[in-house]
Design an enzyme around this catalytic site. Structure first.
Site, PDB file in Angstrom:
ATOM      1  N   ALA A   9       0.837  -1.207   0.000  1.00 13.11           N
ATOM      2  CA  ALA A   9       0.000   0.000   0.000  1.00 13.11           C
ATOM      3  C   ALA A   9       0.869   1.252   0.000  1.00 13.11           C
ATOM      4  CB  ALA A   9      -0.958  -0.002   1.201  1.00 13.11           C
ATOM      5  N   GLY A  10       1.756   1.317  -0.982  1.00  8.36           N
ATOM      6  CA  GLY A  10       2.621   2.478  -1.115  1.00  8.36           C
ATOM      7  C   GLY A  10       2.293   3.255  -2.380  1.00  8.36           C
ATOM      8  N   GLY A  12       2.813   2.595  -5.386  1.00  9.68           N
ATOM      9  CA  GLY A  12       2.203   1.757  -6.418  1.00  9.68           C
ATOM     10  C   GLY A  12       0.913   1.114  -5.967  1.00  9.68           C
ATOM     11  N   ALA A  78       2.365  -9.797   5.452  1.00  6.70           N
ATOM     12  CA  ALA A  78       2.369 -11.057   4.698  1.00  6.70           C
ATOM     13  C   ALA A  78       3.676 -11.782   4.976  1.00  6.70           C
ATOM     14  CB  ALA A  78       2.218 -10.789   3.213  1.00  6.70           C
ATOM     15  N   CYS A 159      18.244   3.950  -6.721  1.00  2.00           N
ATOM     16  CA  CYS A 159      17.427   5.156  -6.523  1.00  2.00           C
ATOM     17  C   CYS A 159      18.353   6.264  -6.039  1.00  2.00           C
ATOM     18  CB  CYS A 159      16.325   4.865  -5.508  1.00  2.00           C
ATOM     19  SG  CYS A 159      15.132   6.194  -5.322  1.00  2.00           S
ATOM     20  N   CYS A 355      10.414  13.730 -13.573  1.00  2.28           N
ATOM     21  CA  CYS A 355      10.941  13.788 -12.203  1.00  2.28           C
ATOM     22  C   CYS A 355      11.294  15.206 -11.800  1.00  2.28           C
ATOM     23  CB  CYS A 355      12.184  12.908 -12.078  1.00  2.28           C
ATOM     24  SG  CYS A 355      11.832  11.166 -12.326  1.00  2.28           S
ATOM     25  N   LYS A 390       7.600  20.864  -6.867  1.00  2.00           N
ATOM     26  CA  LYS A 390       7.564  19.650  -6.051  1.00  2.00           C
ATOM     27  C   LYS A 390       6.647  19.820  -4.844  1.00  2.00           C
ATOM     28  CE  LYS A 390       9.966  15.975  -3.781  1.00  2.00           C
ATOM     29  NZ  LYS A 390      11.168  15.157  -3.631  1.00  2.00           N
TER      30      LYS A 390
END
Length: 428
Positions: A9-10, A12, A78, A159, A355, A390
């Site tokens: 649940a981030g 994405g 999970a 990243c 970005c 931003k």
């Protein structure tokens, strides 16, 4: 009725849940499984240590908004996936069955791969909002007793943007406090050159970022392998273009933040099923974001497997940026909808990248279409507008999460005018 389970649940997972529910409708069940009760906006984590944001300001409670959208929310960790029996096994040993599974877990932070790395060692982290809150405590102590700062990304990282952002945000904060003259700053990165970003550079990111570091009197070491970290000292080996050891560095620090390499999360990377993940535990997907071995498993976000852009002296991964992830989300939602109607999936994500890298009072923006070269469009720019943009994007994206909105028509229109779409045209 099909049961569509989203694991994670981030950045994405939450948009995936909203868009999947919108496309699938009330006739199919959408379930989200997360070990956290909140969504947090990761791109703003760099603002937490200097006090520009609090950790709580970046969190959104998920249960109420999920309920309002007709999505079942299970707040449990999970422990594993059983793809042969179409089940997600939870930490309490209960199981959630699925017809379709979408893995959107994000990464495991591999701090353990380098001695002394990370919040359990001697460096800070902004990879998670709770890490950023701990880094804020370290920063407060630093302000009382300043000294050298070392920021960067270790070998295997994928990243790099947040490392540049964090470095420049701290530099801006130090100037505001009139303390910059007391703090030597060094940027340490496994990239072959400044501005590579795991992407082979985008436009003139090399020139823009090198210029920014020179302007701020920040030293840098590229092709840097971090060997170990001890209290107040980072041990780095600089390698040559063939990957051979070139020079040893011992870098003292009073405050340091080094981005780690990633792996898949434990619940996914330890699955024994053949063909689900690569050796690092990232989910293997085809051009439709679907796993080839298990056709009812899709994946989006940082947890998918993407090969490096090019061979580099040290391992450098390819990043999965925000708009790129959103394009994956839209493709998966439409592909599962096609499968629900008895068709084969046909939608491909564009993987375009837009970005905004904030530097505190200015910034660098870049556009790559697609993110992975060769590209149709490559563009980069700098200016104070990036910092403001931003801030605006943070507020806009968090509003979408709070309201359960996917891609409003006006967002789609504006991005289309920029040449950006989430899905490829049929035949591309």
């Amino acid at each position: 009725m099909a049961r569509i389970v989203i694991l994670g649940a981030g950045i994405g997972g939450v948009p995936m849940a909203y868009e999947m529910k919108e496309v699938a409708g009330q006739h199919h069940e959408v379930i989200v499984i997360s070990d956290s009760p909140t969504f947090h906006f990761v791109p703003s984590n760099v603002w937490v240590p200097p006090g520009w944001r609090t950790a709580e300001e970046l969190k959104i409670e998920l249960a109420p908004v999920m309920q309002s959208k007709g999505i079942t929310f299970i707040q449990k960790a999970a422990s594993s996936i059983d793809p042969d029996n179409n089940q997600v096994i939870l930490a309490d040993e209960s199981a959630v069955a699925y017809d379709f599974l979408i893995i959107a877990t994000g990464p495991r932070l591999a701090f353990d791969e380098i001695p002394g790395l990370g919040p359990q060692g001697y460096t800070s982290s902004v990879c998670h909002v709770d890490h950023a809150a701990v880094a804020a405590e370290d920063w407060r102590k630093f302000i009382e007793n300043p000294g050298p700062i070392v920021v960067g990304a270790v070998q295997g990282a994928s990243c790099f943007g947040p490392a540049y952002e964090y470095l420049m945000v701290l530099e801006t904060e130090l100037r505001k406090r009139k303390m910059r003259d007391k703090v030597p700053m060094t940027f340490v990165t496994s990239e072959p050159y400044i501005g590579h970003l795991g992407l082979g550079g985008v436009g003139d990111t090399k020139g823009l970022l090198e210029s920014a570091l020179r302007d701020k009197t920040i030293k840098w070491i590229t092709n840097a392998r971090v060997d170990k970290i001890e209290p107040g000292m980072i041990f780095v080996t600089e390698v040559d273009e063939d990957g051979h050891d070139k020079k040893k560095h011992e870098l003292p620090f009073k405050h340091s933040m080094m981005l780690p390499a990633f792996t898949g999360v434990d619940a996914v990377r330890h699955v024994k099923a053949q063909g689900l993940v690569n050796p690092r535990g990232f989910v293997l997907v085809d051009e439709y974001q679907r796993n080839k071995a298990y056709k009812n498993i899709y994946s989006v976000g940082v947890c998918i497997a993407i090969p490096p852009i090019e061979k580099t002296p040290l391992p450098v991964g390819a990043p999965k940026t925000g708009y790129m992830i959103e394009s994956m989300v839209t493709a998966v939602a439409h592909n599962i909808a096609e499968e629900l109607s008895g068709k084969e999936p046909s939608h491909k994500a564009t993987w375009n990248a837009l970005c905004l890298a904030d530097f505190g009072d200015t910034g660098v923006a870049f556009l790559a279409q697609p993110q992975i070269p060769p590209r149709n469009t490559t563009w980069s720019s700098e200016g104070k507008w990036v910092h403001l943009a931003k801030i605006g994007f943070e507020q806009y994206f968090m509003r979408k999460i709070r309201k359960g909105i996917t891609e409003p028509y006006y967002e789609k229109l504006i991005l289309k005018l920029m040449g950006l779409t989430r899905l490829k045209e049929k035949g591309e």
